[in-house]
Each structure stands twice: as structure tokens, then as C-alpha cells.
Write a protein that holds these residues in place. Structure first.
Motif, PDB file in Angstrom:
ATOM      1  N   HIS A 166       0.832  -1.203   0.000  1.00 19.59           N
ATOM      2  CA  HIS A 166       0.000   0.000   0.000  1.00 19.59           C
ATOM      3  C   HIS A 166       0.872   1.261   0.000  1.00 19.59           C
ATOM      4  O   HIS A 166       0.431   2.319  -0.446  1.00 19.59           O
ATOM      5  CB  HIS A 166      -0.958  -0.019   1.196  1.00 19.59           C
ATOM      6  N   GLY A 167       2.108   1.127   0.496  1.00 12.67           N
ATOM      7  CA  GLY A 167       3.048   2.237   0.386  1.00 12.67           C
ATOM      8  C   GLY A 167       3.370   2.552  -1.062  1.00 12.67           C
ATOM      9  O   GLY A 167       3.459   3.722  -1.457  1.00 12.67           O
ATOM     10  N   THR A 181       2.930  11.208   2.816  1.00 12.45           N
ATOM     11  CA  THR A 181       3.164  10.711   4.178  1.00 12.45           C
ATOM     12  C   THR A 181       2.635   9.293   4.350  1.00 12.45           C
ATOM     13  O   THR A 181       3.225   8.489   5.079  1.00 12.45           O
ATOM     14  CB  THR A 181       2.503  11.636   5.213  1.00 12.45           C
ATOM     15  N   MET A 182       1.549   8.976   3.648  1.00 20.07           N
ATOM     16  CA  MET A 182       1.056   7.596   3.677  1.00 20.07           C
ATOM     17  C   MET A 182       2.119   6.640   3.132  1.00 20.07           C
ATOM     18  O   MET A 182       2.335   5.551   3.686  1.00 20.07           O
ATOM     19  CB  MET A 182      -0.230   7.483   2.852  1.00 20.07           C
ATOM     20  N   ALA A 183       2.776   7.034   2.041  1.00 14.01           N
ATOM     21  CA  ALA A 183       3.792   6.168   1.451  1.00 14.01           C
ATOM     22  C   ALA A 183       4.914   5.890   2.441  1.00 14.01           C
ATOM     23  O   ALA A 183       5.322   4.737   2.637  1.00 14.01           O
ATOM     24  CB  ALA A 183       4.347   6.812   0.180  1.00 14.01           C
ATOM     25  N   MET A 215       4.922   6.066   5.750  1.00 12.06           N
ATOM     26  CA  MET A 215       4.479   5.259   6.887  1.00 12.06           C
ATOM     27  C   MET A 215       4.128   3.835   6.474  1.00 12.06           C
ATOM     28  O   MET A 215       4.289   2.896   7.267  1.00 12.06           O
ATOM     29  CB  MET A 215       3.282   5.924   7.555  1.00 12.06           C
ATOM     30  N   ARG A 216       3.679   3.655   5.251  1.00 10.15           N
ATOM     31  CA  ARG A 216       3.362   2.303   4.817  1.00 10.15           C
ATOM     32  C   ARG A 216       4.626   1.488   4.575  1.00 10.15           C
ATOM     33  O   ARG A 216       4.640   0.278   4.809  1.00 10.15           O
ATOM     34  CB  ARG A 216       2.465   2.338   3.580  1.00 10.15           C
ATOM     35  N   PHE A 217       5.686   2.131   4.115  1.00 13.47           N
ATOM     36  CA  PHE A 217       6.946   1.408   3.977  1.00 13.47           C
ATOM     37  C   PHE A 217       7.505   1.022   5.347  1.00 13.47           C
ATOM     38  O   PHE A 217       8.207   0.015   5.477  1.00 13.47           O
ATOM     39  CB  PHE A 217       7.961   2.236   3.202  1.00 13.47           C
ATOM     40  N   LEU A 218       7.195   1.811   6.361  1.00 15.69           N
ATOM     41  CA  LEU A 218       7.623   1.482   7.727  1.00 15.69           C
ATOM     42  C   LEU A 218       6.629   0.566   8.437  1.00 15.69           C
ATOM     43  O   LEU A 218       6.959  -0.039   9.466  1.00 15.69           O
ATOM     44  CB  LEU A 218       7.777   2.773   8.548  1.00 15.69           C
ATOM     45  N   GLY A 219       5.421   0.460   7.896  1.00 20.60           N
ATOM     46  CA  GLY A 219       4.317  -0.154   8.624  1.00 20.60           C
ATOM     47  C   GLY A 219       4.482  -1.625   8.921  1.00 20.60           C
ATOM     48  O   GLY A 219       4.067  -2.090   9.988  1.00 20.60           O
ATOM     49  N   ASP A 220       5.056  -2.401   7.980  1.00 17.79           N
ATOM     50  CA  ASP A 220       5.216  -3.838   8.245  1.00 17.79           C
ATOM     51  C   ASP A 220       6.113  -4.079   9.449  1.00 17.79           C
ATOM     52  O   ASP A 220       5.825  -4.921  10.303  1.00 17.79           O
ATOM     53  CB  ASP A 220       5.775  -4.534   7.008  1.00 17.79           C
ATOM     54  N   GLY A 221       7.223  -3.324   9.539  1.00 18.64           N
ATOM     55  CA  GLY A 221       8.109  -3.459  10.694  1.00 18.64           C
ATOM     56  C   GLY A 221       7.448  -3.005  11.980  1.00 18.64           C
ATOM     57  O   GLY A 221       7.615  -3.631  13.034  1.00 18.64           O
ATOM     58  N   ILE A 222       6.688  -1.914  11.906  1.00 16.42           N
ATOM     59  CA  ILE A 222       5.974  -1.428  13.097  1.00 16.42           C
ATOM     60  C   ILE A 222       4.959  -2.460  13.561  1.00 16.42           C
ATOM     61  O   ILE A 222       4.829  -2.748  14.757  1.00 16.42           O
ATOM     62  CB  ILE A 222       5.288  -0.085  12.785  1.00 16.42           C
ATOM     63  N   ARG A 223       4.236  -3.052  12.595  1.00 18.39           N
ATOM     64  CA  ARG A 223       3.236  -4.051  12.971  1.00 18.39           C
ATOM     65  C   ARG A 223       3.874  -5.289  13.589  1.00 18.39           C
ATOM     66  O   ARG A 223       3.370  -5.851  14.565  1.00 18.39           O
ATOM     67  CB  ARG A 223       2.422  -4.457  11.733  1.00 18.39           C
ATOM     68  N   LEU A 237      -0.530  15.051   7.899  1.00 15.23           N
ATOM     69  CA  LEU A 237      -0.642  14.378   9.191  1.00 15.23           C
ATOM     70  C   LEU A 237      -1.711  13.290   9.146  1.00 15.23           C
ATOM     71  O   LEU A 237      -1.525  12.188   9.689  1.00 15.23           O
ATOM     72  CB  LEU A 237      -0.966  15.403  10.283  1.00 15.23           C
ATOM     73  N   ALA A 238      -2.821  13.592   8.484  1.00 15.86           N
ATOM     74  CA  ALA A 238      -3.870  12.579   8.332  1.00 15.86           C
ATOM     75  C   ALA A 238      -3.328  11.360   7.590  1.00 15.86           C
ATOM     76  O   ALA A 238      -3.662  10.215   7.928  1.00 15.86           O
ATOM     77  CB  ALA A 238      -5.066  13.171   7.592  1.00 15.86           C
ATOM     78  N   GLY A 239      -2.490  11.597   6.578  1.00 16.79           N
ATOM     79  CA  GLY A 239      -1.908  10.483   5.841  1.00 16.79           C
ATOM     80  C   GLY A 239      -1.052   9.577   6.712  1.00 16.79           C
ATOM     81  O   GLY A 239      -1.052   8.355   6.534  1.00 16.79           O
ATOM     82  N   ILE A 240      -0.313  10.177   7.668  1.00 15.08           N
ATOM     83  CA  ILE A 240       0.489   9.367   8.594  1.00 15.08           C
ATOM     84  C   ILE A 240      -0.402   8.385   9.352  1.00 15.08           C
ATOM     85  O   ILE A 240      -0.062   7.214   9.527  1.00 15.08           O
ATOM     86  CB  ILE A 240       1.249  10.282   9.579  1.00 15.08           C
ATOM     87  N   GLY A 241      -1.552   8.875   9.800  1.00 16.96           N
ATOM     88  CA  GLY A 241      -2.456   8.016  10.558  1.00 16.96           C
ATOM     89  C   GLY A 241      -3.217   7.030   9.701  1.00 16.96           C
ATOM     90  O   GLY A 241      -3.356   5.848  10.052  1.00 16.96           O
ATOM     91  N   ILE A 242      -3.715   7.494   8.551  1.00 11.71           N
ATOM     92  CA  ILE A 242      -4.518   6.628   7.681  1.00 11.71           C
ATOM     93  C   ILE A 242      -3.683   5.494   7.104  1.00 11.71           C
ATOM     94  O   ILE A 242      -4.199   4.406   6.813  1.00 11.71           O
ATOM     95  CB  ILE A 242      -5.150   7.467   6.552  1.00 11.71           C
TER      96      ILE A 242
END
Length: 383
Positions: free
Chosen positions: A137-138, A250-252, A254-262, A300-305
Motif C-alpha cells: 500500500h506504500g 506521508t502515507m507512502a 508510513m506504509r513502507f515502515l508499517g510492516d516493521g511497526i506491525r 498528518l492525516a496520511g500518517i495516521g490513515i
């Protein structure tokens, strides 16, 4: 599957997400351009967005069944080939009725491709035993950033039709490189001839409600941020295109970081923190006194979404006892009825109130995934 093949499949499905995001992102600045070309109001534009949503919701279950019977790679290739020239159709349509028809088809192919490529991403996750959905999704967000950020300037420079041709050519090249490397995941023989029916367990429907609430704000930014910035805040079309571009950028990240965060904090905790951040960003955009502040809010909304939807889709694709395409088609249909159908009504509401009021109200909608976050636990798996 060897690591080499798995890595190739991982990048191939990522390329599909990028191509889809590029075309969908290009829709964001195209909407106000079409409004100017056709001389239509926000209410009529809302009907066009509604047509996009109707097309998508109609074809999502069809492609979910195709995934279950023929595999996600087959379904994704079919949708992507048909999807590629869709912006050209819209640019050549001479009046509002023909534009509405092309937008209806565009929406259907968005929905079909989305079900298929998300199902392929889940198949790659299982094959590699490693979360990849957030980064996929990133790539979609990266494509959306490119499409929305550059789209307004390109339309101003070369015109609506030339812009559509350029985007379609880029997408065609991406697909030619990605198709040979897609993971082929044809279902086992016993699944090919099973009757396709709605799930009897309530879990995918509840996850679908959560996805619905997550995706309505994203759809409102995609379809209306440019109009909000241009018509209510006086920004130029080139600047207005960055309304969704800021969110997608910002979504991109955070999504590239998201798998590691999850993997580190778990899907439930990640979803809760993300929802709170998204609520804050929408509130900033709603209360912004100038376009730059609104862009900060959308960013900022993109970071959260960013990781709300990937977590919901991973959860849906891993519901025990469900064929992958069927579970995903339920959640994507419900979720995308939010991102595609609900924004259609925003045009009508904007004429009665304002986009600022609407974005403020949407921040409160994210209380729904916050309260339902426990449902995301099926997105966590070992490996």
C-alpha cells in the motif's frame, strides 16, 4: 518457492499497487479540471464520484469470485489491462453523460484490480511468511503522490488529454515488466468448483465495517481536497493537487515502515495509534486558515490513515476457514463503498455547509476503528 522467485513476486505485486495508485492519484486533479471543462457544480461532480463508487462496488464481488476460481494473478492481469487507458476515455468524453459512463467503468476496474492485487499480496505474504501488505500500500501511495502531485501541473502545461495519454503509457510499461513475475496462485482443485457464497461467520463483515470507517476519510481527501483548496481556500490548481499529494506522500513513508511497526508492536496497537493521529490531521485540515496549513493537516492525516487499511485487509485475508478471495471481496466491497460511495454525497453536503465542516466531522468517524481495533488481531501471524 525459492527466495529469488518470492522476491520477484513481491516486487511485481508492488508494481501493480504503484500503477493503480498512479492512475487513481491522477484522478484527484482531473476532477476539478473536468468540472471546469464541463461547467458543472460540486453537486453534479458528486454524482460523478457516486458513479465511480457504484461501478467499483458492483465489480468487486465479481473479481472476488474470479480470484477464488482462477487465482489472483489472472484476475489482476485482466483488471489491469482494462484499467490502463481509463483516463483517456474520460478525457475524450464530450459531455457529462458520457463522462459519467466512463467514470462508472473506471470505478468498476478500480474495484476489480484492488481486490485482485490485494489477494495477490496476501498470497505473497503467506508464501514468504512475512508481512508485506503495508509496504504494498506504500507503493500505491507513492503512485498516488506522483499522480496527484504532478497531475495538476501537467494538465495545466499540456492539457487534459495529453496528461491522460502520458499516464497510460507509463502504466503500460510498468505492467509489461510486472506481469511475468506475478505469483501464480491458482486455487486447489477442490476450490475451483465450490459454489461461491457469502461467508457465514460475522468476522469479515465486522472487519468490513472497520475498513469502511477507515476509508471514508481517505476517499474524502482523494476526491475533494483539491476542490476544497481551490474553491474554498483560493489555491491554484497546481497547489490544490497537492491536497491528496501531501496525504499520499506521508502515507507512502508510513506504509513502507508499517510492516516493521506491525511486527514489533502488533496490529491492534498499531491501528489504535494510527487512528488517533489521523483524527488529529483531519482536524488540522478542517481548522486551517491557509492552504499551507491545510496541506500540513492532510499530511498528518496520511500518517495516521497509512496503516489502517493494510491491517484491515491482512486481517480479512487471514480469517480462518475462508477462501482468500471471498473474505477480501467482502471487506474491500464494504471498505470501498466508503472510499468511493460516501464522497459522492460530500459534494451535496459541501453546498449546504463547507468542506471544512465536513473534514472536521470525518475526524470523529475514526472513533469506529479505534473502538473496534481488537478485530485486527487476525492480521498478526508468525514468520
Amino acid at each position: 518457492m525459492t527466495d529469488r522467485i518470492g522476491l520477484g513476486a513481491r516486487w511485481a505485486v508492488s508494481a501493480l499497487f504503484f500503477a493503480n495508485g498512479l492512475v487513481v492519484g491522477s484522478w484527484a486533479p482531473k476532477l476539478p479540471a473536468m468540472m471546469a471543462r464541463l461547467g458543472i457544480s460540486e453537486a453534479v461532480a458528486g454524482l460523478l464520484v457516486l458513479a465511480l463508487g457504484i461501478g467499483s462496488v458492483c465489480l468487486m464481488p465479481v473479481f472476488g469470485g474470479l480470484v477464488a476460481r482462477r487465482g489472483s494473478a489472472h484476475a489482476a492481469k485482466l483488471a489491469a489491462v482494462l484499467f490502463t487507458p481509463s483516463l483517456i476515455w474520460m478525457s475524450l468524453a464530450p459531455n457529462v453523460w458520457t463522462v459519467a459512463l466512463t467514470v462508472l467503468v473506471f470505478g468498476g476496474l478500480i474495484g476489480g484490480m484492488d481486490v485482485a492485487m490485494n489477494a495477490n499480496a496476501v498470497a505473497v505474504e503467506r508464501a514468504r511468511r512475512r508481512a508485506i501488505m503495508s509496504s504494498c500500500h506504500g507503493f500505491w501511495s507513492l503512485g498516488g503522490l506522483a499522480g496527484a502531485g504532478a497531475g495538476g501541473a501537467v494538465i495545466q502545461a499540456v492539457g487534459e488529454t495529453a496528461h491522460a495519454v502520458i499516464v497510460s503509457m507509463i502504466v503500460a510499461v510498468i505492467l509489461a515488466l510486472a506481469f511475468p513475475r506475478l505469483l501464480r496462485d491458482s486455487p486447489a482443485g477442490e476450490h475451483k468448483h465450490q459454489p461461491l457464497r457469502l461467508p457465514r461467520t460475522p468476522l469479515p463483515y465486522l472487519i468490513g465495517v472497520m475498513a469502511l470507517a477507515c476509508m471514508i476519510p481517505e476517499g474524502a481527501i482523494l476526491d475533494w481536497a483539491a476542490v476544497y483548496l481551490q474553491r474554498e481556500m483560493g489555491a491554484s490548481l497546481a497547489v490544490a493537487g497537492w491536497g491528496f499529494g501531501a496525504c499520499a506522500g506521508t502515507m507512502a513513508v508510513m506504509r513502507f515502515l508499517g510492516d516493521g511497526i506491525r511486527r514489533r508492536y502488533g496490529a491492534v496497537r498499531t491501528l489504535r495509534v494510527s487512528a488517533v493521529i489521523a483524527m488529529a490531521g483531519l482536524a488540522v485540515a478542517a481548522l486551517a486558515p491557509t492552504p499551507p496549513v491545510a496541506l500540513v493537516g492532510f499530511g498528518l492525516a496520511g500518517i495516521g490513515i497509512a496503516n489502517l487499511v493494510p491491517i484491515a485487509f491482512s486481517a480479512a485475508g487471514n480469517v480462518p476457514g475462508l477462501t482468500q478471495g471471498i473474505g477480501l471481496s467482502v471487506v474491500t466491497t464494504m471498505g470501498y463503498s466508503g472510499i468511493l460511495l460516501a464522497p459522492g454525497s460530500i459534494g451535496f453536503l459541501a453546498e449546504q455547509t463547507s468542506f471544512a465542516v465536513i473534514y472536521g466531522g470525518l475526524s470523529l468517524l475514526l472513533l469506529v476503528p479505534l473502538l473496534m481495533s481488537r478485530l485486527a488481531r487476525t492480521a498478526d501471524f508468525g514468520g
